[in-house]
Write a protein that holds these residues in place. Structure first.
Motif, mmCIF file in Angstrom:
data_model
loop_
_atom_site.group_PDB
_atom_site.id
_atom_site.type_symbol
_atom_site.label_atom_id
_atom_site.label_comp_id
_atom_site.label_asym_id
_atom_site.label_seq_id
_atom_site.Cartn_x
_atom_site.Cartn_y
_atom_site.Cartn_z
ATOM 1 N N LYS A 77 42.266 65.761 75.329
ATOM 2 C CA LYS A 77 41.700 64.415 75.247
ATOM 3 C C LYS A 77 41.626 63.980 73.793
ATOM 4 O O LYS A 77 41.175 64.741 72.930
ATOM 5 C CB LYS A 77 40.295 64.385 75.844
ATOM 6 C CG LYS A 77 40.227 64.508 77.349
ATOM 7 C CD LYS A 77 38.790 64.340 77.813
ATOM 8 C CE LYS A 77 38.693 64.363 79.324
ATOM 9 N NZ LYS A 77 37.291 64.112 79.780
ATOM 10 N N VAL A 78 42.039 62.752 73.524
ATOM 11 C CA VAL A 78 41.991 62.241 72.154
ATOM 12 C C VAL A 78 40.552 62.200 71.650
ATOM 13 O O VAL A 78 40.280 62.489 70.482
ATOM 14 C CB VAL A 78 42.664 60.858 72.079
ATOM 15 C CG1 VAL A 78 42.404 60.188 70.729
ATOM 16 C CG2 VAL A 78 44.172 60.989 72.318
ATOM 17 N N ILE A 79 39.598 61.893 72.530
ATOM 18 C CA ILE A 79 38.193 61.805 72.079
ATOM 19 C C ILE A 79 37.615 63.165 71.708
ATOM 20 O O ILE A 79 36.569 63.232 71.061
ATOM 21 C CB ILE A 79 37.294 61.122 73.130
ATOM 22 C CG1 ILE A 79 37.354 61.856 74.465
ATOM 23 C CG2 ILE A 79 37.651 59.653 73.262
ATOM 24 C CD1 ILE A 79 36.340 61.346 75.485
ATOM 25 N N GLU A 91 38.237 58.110 78.147
ATOM 26 C CA GLU A 91 38.202 59.425 78.781
ATOM 27 C C GLU A 91 39.576 59.856 79.294
ATOM 28 O O GLU A 91 39.806 61.043 79.554
ATOM 29 C CB GLU A 91 37.200 59.435 79.947
ATOM 30 C CG GLU A 91 35.744 59.307 79.535
ATOM 31 C CD GLU A 91 35.185 60.614 78.995
ATOM 32 O OE1 GLU A 91 35.830 61.665 79.195
ATOM 33 O OE2 GLU A 91 34.109 60.571 78.365
ATOM 34 N N ASP A 92 40.478 58.911 79.435
ATOM 35 C CA ASP A 92 41.769 59.195 80.058
ATOM 36 C C ASP A 92 42.904 59.382 79.053
ATOM 37 O O ASP A 92 44.000 59.802 79.441
ATOM 38 C CB ASP A 92 42.152 58.060 81.012
ATOM 39 C CG ASP A 92 41.106 57.828 82.081
ATOM 40 O OD1 ASP A 92 40.533 58.822 82.568
ATOM 41 O OD2 ASP A 92 40.839 56.651 82.414
ATOM 42 N N ILE A 93 42.675 59.038 77.798
ATOM 43 C CA ILE A 93 43.752 59.062 76.805
ATOM 44 C C ILE A 93 43.984 60.492 76.336
ATOM 45 O O ILE A 93 43.073 61.164 75.859
ATOM 46 C CB ILE A 93 43.425 58.146 75.622
ATOM 47 C CG1 ILE A 93 43.218 56.701 76.114
ATOM 48 C CG2 ILE A 93 44.536 58.197 74.586
ATOM 49 C CD1 ILE A 93 42.706 55.760 75.035
ATOM 50 N N ARG A 94 45.209 60.955 76.477
ATOM 51 C CA ARG A 94 45.592 62.320 76.125
ATOM 52 C C ARG A 94 46.590 62.320 74.967
ATOM 53 O O ARG A 94 47.225 61.300 74.660
ATOM 54 C CB ARG A 94 46.218 63.032 77.323
ATOM 55 C CG ARG A 94 45.333 63.144 78.561
ATOM 56 C CD ARG A 94 44.107 63.999 78.286
ATOM 57 N NE ARG A 94 43.458 64.480 79.503
ATOM 58 C CZ ARG A 94 42.544 63.811 80.186
ATOM 59 N NH1 ARG A 94 42.178 62.595 79.800
ATOM 60 N NH2 ARG A 94 41.990 64.348 81.264
ATOM 61 N N PHE A 129 42.263 47.781 76.164
ATOM 62 C CA PHE A 129 43.584 47.798 76.779
ATOM 63 C C PHE A 129 43.615 46.967 78.066
ATOM 64 O O PHE A 129 42.659 46.969 78.837
ATOM 65 C CB PHE A 129 43.994 49.233 77.108
ATOM 66 C CG PHE A 129 44.090 50.130 75.915
ATOM 67 C CD1 PHE A 129 45.052 49.923 74.952
ATOM 68 C CD2 PHE A 129 43.211 51.200 75.759
ATOM 69 C CE1 PHE A 129 45.161 50.754 73.852
ATOM 70 C CE2 PHE A 129 43.300 52.041 74.674
ATOM 71 C CZ PHE A 129 44.271 51.816 73.717
ATOM 72 N N GLU A 130 44.734 46.304 78.294
ATOM 73 C CA GLU A 130 44.936 45.592 79.549
ATOM 74 C C GLU A 130 45.459 46.528 80.635
ATOM 75 O O GLU A 130 45.213 46.306 81.818
ATOM 76 C CB GLU A 130 45.907 44.428 79.350
ATOM 77 C CG GLU A 130 45.372 43.317 78.454
ATOM 78 C CD GLU A 130 46.331 42.141 78.379
ATOM 79 O OE1 GLU A 130 47.309 42.116 79.167
ATOM 80 O OE2 GLU A 130 46.108 41.242 77.546
ATOM 81 N N LYS A 131 46.181 47.565 80.230
ATOM 82 C CA LYS A 131 46.755 48.502 81.197
ATOM 83 C C LYS A 131 46.264 49.917 80.907
ATOM 84 O O LYS A 131 45.931 50.263 79.775
ATOM 85 C CB LYS A 131 48.286 48.465 81.140
ATOM 86 C CG LYS A 131 48.891 47.122 81.514
ATOM 87 C CD LYS A 131 50.417 47.178 81.445
ATOM 88 C CE LYS A 131 51.037 45.835 81.819
ATOM 89 N NZ LYS A 131 52.524 45.879 81.752
ATOM 90 N N ALA A 132 46.263 50.732 81.934
ATOM 91 C CA ALA A 132 45.812 52.115 81.797
ATOM 92 C C ALA A 132 46.802 52.928 80.963
ATOM 93 O O ALA A 132 48.000 52.600 80.894
ATOM 94 C CB ALA A 132 45.667 52.740 83.177
ATOM 95 N N PRO A 133 46.340 53.999 80.334
ATOM 96 C CA PRO A 133 47.253 54.889 79.604
ATOM 97 C C PRO A 133 48.367 55.391 80.520
ATOM 98 O O PRO A 133 48.119 55.736 81.682
ATOM 99 C CB PRO A 133 46.339 56.037 79.168
ATOM 100 C CG PRO A 133 44.973 55.455 79.138
ATOM 101 C CD PRO A 133 44.944 54.446 80.242
ATOM 102 N N GLY A 134 49.596 55.369 80.009
ATOM 103 C CA GLY A 134 50.735 55.843 80.784
ATOM 104 C C GLY A 134 51.397 54.813 81.659
ATOM 105 O O GLY A 134 52.400 55.098 82.308
#
Length: 363
Positions: A77-79, A91-94, A129-134
């Motif tokens: 996780k980036v965080i 929480e989702d950004i890897r 962000f407008e769109k989810a990661p990935g």
């Protein structure tokens, strides 16, 4: 493959006559290991601002080395390393999303160049962000800025130090690094650095300082993962050859080999990251194609005479790397495409890069 020197020299001279650039160095790795270097109006060791080639040399290639060594993961996780990140989806950004440029940053970083360094980081940390990661492949600088920060915090050393220790010193890349005019080790005389642009934003000719404006501002804090490296063609040929050799280099006159990057590095940079199991977890992007950290099989600048496993990268200033592992060959171009002033788009330099690749790889 057959190296057609006169034909390739003719391409450089034609580009000069068409005003694409008037200084360039092109280096070639042939399948048998031989190298050829062609020059246009400048010595072969001329140092250029390599712009976004910084994203791969050294940033993403450092990250891939640490992943192979178990110090980092695409699942990280980036965080975990940047808790200041307060974007939605935090929480989702890897790390996977940083290496594949699949974060939905829609802010050109040049629009942030008037902010102080801390303000630029805050803009990235709080972006909504407008769109989810990935969801989409979305190439840009922010992902590489974040990746560079993670590597610095992971290793406790800035990218300059990491790049030197891992790559530049072992590979004999004596003219490569940030801050070529002012660094303590092996500073480069200004006369040996190609001017990059007569810059209206800074009101002066840019020579030996970072061309990318946001990276230039952020350099006050640390070397940035997205841009700011300076190098020359002989140094970059050493770097690319190491990757083509899956992390190995010939060690001096003995003919023995020494390992610089972990085994498996070539596979990571020459296969579509969106087709693997990590992509299944972290991406919904349709028909996206990129390697981890590197671009993959892009006809736009690589031409059409390459294998599907060909990896490479471009830099805004007129730099590019194209390496075909199936053929064991590569071409590195450094030029002053943005001098004296940048063009409205990269169409002409992309067309030249593709022609150069087709001429070389198609023989």
């Amino acid at each position: 493959m057959k190296f057609e020197k006169e034909t390739l020299e003719g391409l450089l001279k034609r580009a000069e006559s068409e005003g694409i650039f008037n200084k360039a160095v092109a280096g070639f790795i042939l399948p048998d290991g031989r190298r050829e270097i062609l020059t246009l109006n400048t010595p072969k060791n001329t140092v250029f601002d390599i712009a976004s080639l910084t994203k791969v040399c050294p940033t993403s290639t450092l990250a891939l080395s640490y992943i192979l060594e178990g110090k980092l993961s695409v699942d990280t996780k980036v965080i975990d390393y940047i808790p200041e990140l307060q974007t939605n989806y935090r929480e989702d950004i890897r790390v996977f999303h940083l290496l594949t440029h699949s974060l939905d940053y829609r802010v050109p970083m040049k629009t942030l160049r008037t902010l102080p360094a801390e303000g630029i980081l805050n803009a990235l940390y709080t972006y909504q962000f407008e769109k989810a990661p990935g969801a989409d492949f979305n190439y840009g600088n922010p992902a590489s800025v974040l990746l560079g920060i993670i590597l610095q915090r992971l290793m406790g050393k800035d990218l300059q130090q990491q790049g030197r220790e891992r790559f530049f010193i072992p590979l004999g890349m004596t003219r490569s690094g940030w801050d070529p005019l002012t660094r303590d080790w092996n500073p480069i005389p200004k006369a040996e650095i190609s001017p990059t642009e007569i810059c209206s934003f800074r009101g002066r000719e840019i020579q030996g300082e970072i061309h990318d404006e946001s990276a230039w501002v952020l350099r006050k804090l640390f070397p940035v993962g997205s841009a700011g490296m300076f190098s020359c063609v002989p140094d970059l040929l050493n770097f690319v050859q190491m990757i083509l050799n899956d992390g190995m280099i010939a060690n001096g006159c003995s003919g023995e080999c020494a390992r610089v990057a972990p085994a498996g590095i070539l596979k990571m940079v020459s296969e579509n990251a969106f087709a693997g199991c990590s992509a299944n977890k972290y991406s919904t992007a349709k028909d996206a194609c990129t390697a981890l950290g590197w671009e993959l099989n892009s006809a736009k600048f690589m031409g059409t005479k390459i294998s599907p496993h060909t990896f490479g990268k471009t830099g805004f200033t007129g730099a590019s790397i194209v390496a075909d592992p199936d053929k064991g060959a590569a071409v590195v171009l450094l030029s002053n495409f943005t001098y004296p002033h940048r063009e409205a788009n990269a169409d002409r330099i992309h067309a030249f890069r593709a022609k150069l690749s087709d001429t070389f790889f198609g023989q």
